[in-house]
Design an enzyme around this catalytic site. Structure first.
Site, mmCIF file in Angstrom:
data_model
loop_
_atom_site.group_PDB
_atom_site.id
_atom_site.type_symbol
_atom_site.label_atom_id
_atom_site.label_comp_id
_atom_site.label_asym_id
_atom_site.label_seq_id
_atom_site.Cartn_x
_atom_site.Cartn_y
_atom_site.Cartn_z
ATOM 1 N N ARG A 186 1.239 -3.792 -0.500
ATOM 2 C CA ARG A 186 2.031 -3.545 0.710
ATOM 3 C C ARG A 186 2.213 -2.050 0.931
ATOM 4 O O ARG A 186 1.649 -1.465 1.847
ATOM 5 C CB ARG A 186 3.396 -4.254 0.606
ATOM 6 N N ASP A 187 2.952 -1.419 0.062
ATOM 7 C CA ASP A 187 3.282 -0.004 0.249
ATOM 8 C C ASP A 187 2.033 0.866 0.204
ATOM 9 O O ASP A 187 1.901 1.830 0.956
ATOM 10 C CB ASP A 187 4.264 0.430 -0.841
ATOM 11 N N HIS A 199 12.694 2.346 -7.065
ATOM 12 C CA HIS A 199 11.421 2.591 -6.383
ATOM 13 C C HIS A 199 11.276 4.102 -6.237
ATOM 14 O O HIS A 199 12.004 4.731 -5.466
ATOM 15 C CB HIS A 199 11.433 1.907 -5.012
ATOM 16 N N HIS A 237 8.802 7.695 -5.834
ATOM 17 C CA HIS A 237 7.568 8.342 -5.433
ATOM 18 C C HIS A 237 7.370 9.579 -6.296
ATOM 19 O O HIS A 237 8.330 10.146 -6.811
ATOM 20 C CB HIS A 237 7.616 8.730 -3.949
ATOM 21 N N CYS A 274 5.158 6.690 3.036
ATOM 22 C CA CYS A 274 5.859 6.108 4.180
ATOM 23 C C CYS A 274 5.285 6.731 5.440
ATOM 24 O O CYS A 274 5.412 7.939 5.650
ATOM 25 C CB CYS A 274 7.370 6.367 4.111
#
Length: 313
Positions: free
Chosen positions: A17-18, A211, A213, A244
């Site tokens: 997904r991401d 979560h 990054h 994102c």
């Protein structure tokens, strides 16, 4: 996902997904299914397989229902998806999803950029999604993933109080868990330890995943800080894919392969076979040949002194 006794830490793979929503090319559905099967075969127990969003906005996610249907056939896999609105939630519920994650931006500027909703509109949407779940799909879990919880490229500083106010509000609206997301890679270990400690104090068992990054190289350091605060679930993305599309400068997630190695080398059981996990990258190389894949472990290997936590004496 229900707690299990044979692992210490749950690694949740979000690459399908991401990762895939952040690259320009679209991975063909048949390769997406092969990749998810390979990830599950490596021992990953929770995979975020897609996002139920408009295909016009994210054509990479147009096959979400088909991908969920395949993932549900994989033994023992807990299948999750991102859902930005009520329409997406109904589609995900109907597809048989086990859990949905709602992207809740603490920064209102990011919320407007990401899902085109003010905070007031966002809270109404969460309330409607929870009501739909409670009425028709009580078996589905709902997670509120608090985006920009540690800072925002649009707003700048996001205070601890702002983040915690949203966490408490999500609990009041009836979600099952609340996670914190470093959407743009601003977090540092001191901040991570402080915020997650407060999250556990405020929400108890509703405090959820981390979560991170690796935009500024702090990703795995932040994992260690979150572990110290009591976090038991961490998101990772194979090859470090992700970011994102609505947050300028937000680059990839922490690399799942490196995350698993870190946890196992610290004596924490993940249930994941690193060799099989690294082998799963081959599907991405075939399907996304122009996309760079990151990670230290795929390049360097685990080393002769490495021992899985489950094998340690």
């Amino acid at each position: 996902m229900k707690e299990t006794t044979d692992i210490d830490i749950l690694v949740s793979e979000v690459g399908p997904r991401d990762g895939l929503q952040s690259v320009k090319a679209t991975l063909p559905t048949e390769l997406k299914l092969e990749w998810i099967s390979a990830l599950a075969g490596a021992g990953l127990r929770e995979i975020e397989v897609g996002s139920f969003v408009s295909a016009k906005l994210l054509p990479q996610m147009a096959d979400a229902a088909e991908v969920v249907a395949h993932a549900l056939t994989l033994p023992g896999l807990f299948v999750t998806a991102l859902v930005p609105n009520l329409r997406g939630a109904e589609a995900a519920f109907s597809a048989g999803i086990h859990k949905i994650t709602l992207p809740i931006s603490v920064s209102e500027q990011h919320s407007l950029s990401n899902i085109r909703k003010t905070h007031a509109q966002l809270l109404e949407e969460v309330q409607a999604i929870v009501a739909l779940r409670n009425e028709r799909f009580p078996q589905v879990q709902i997670e509120a993933g608090l985006s920009t919880a540690f800072g925002c490229t649009l707003q700048g500083v996001v205070s601890d109080d702002e983040t915690m106010a949203f966490a408490v509000k999500m609990a009041e609206l009836g979600v099952d868990e609340v996670g914190l997301s470093d959407t743009v890679g601003y977090a540092n270990p001191t901040q991570v330890r402080r915020l997650f400690t407060r999250l556990f104090r405020e929400l108890g068992p509703l405090a959820g995943s981390a979560h991170f990054h690796n935009t500024r190289g702090q990703g795995l350091a932040n994992v260690v800080a979150a572990l110290e605060a009591g976090v038991k679930t961490f998101d990772g993305s194979q090859g470090g894919l992700g970011g994102c599309p609505y947050a300028p400068g937000a680059s990839g997630n922490i690399v799942t392969e490196d995350l698993v190695y870190l946890l196992e080398s610290m004596g924490l059981r993940t249930g994941v076979d690193i060799d099989r996990l690294v082998a799963a990258r081959e599907v991405l190389r075939r399907g996304l040949p122009a996309e760079p894949l990151y990670g230290f472990i795929p390049d360097a290997g685990v080393g002769k002194n490495f021992t899985y936590a489950r094998e340690a004496v």
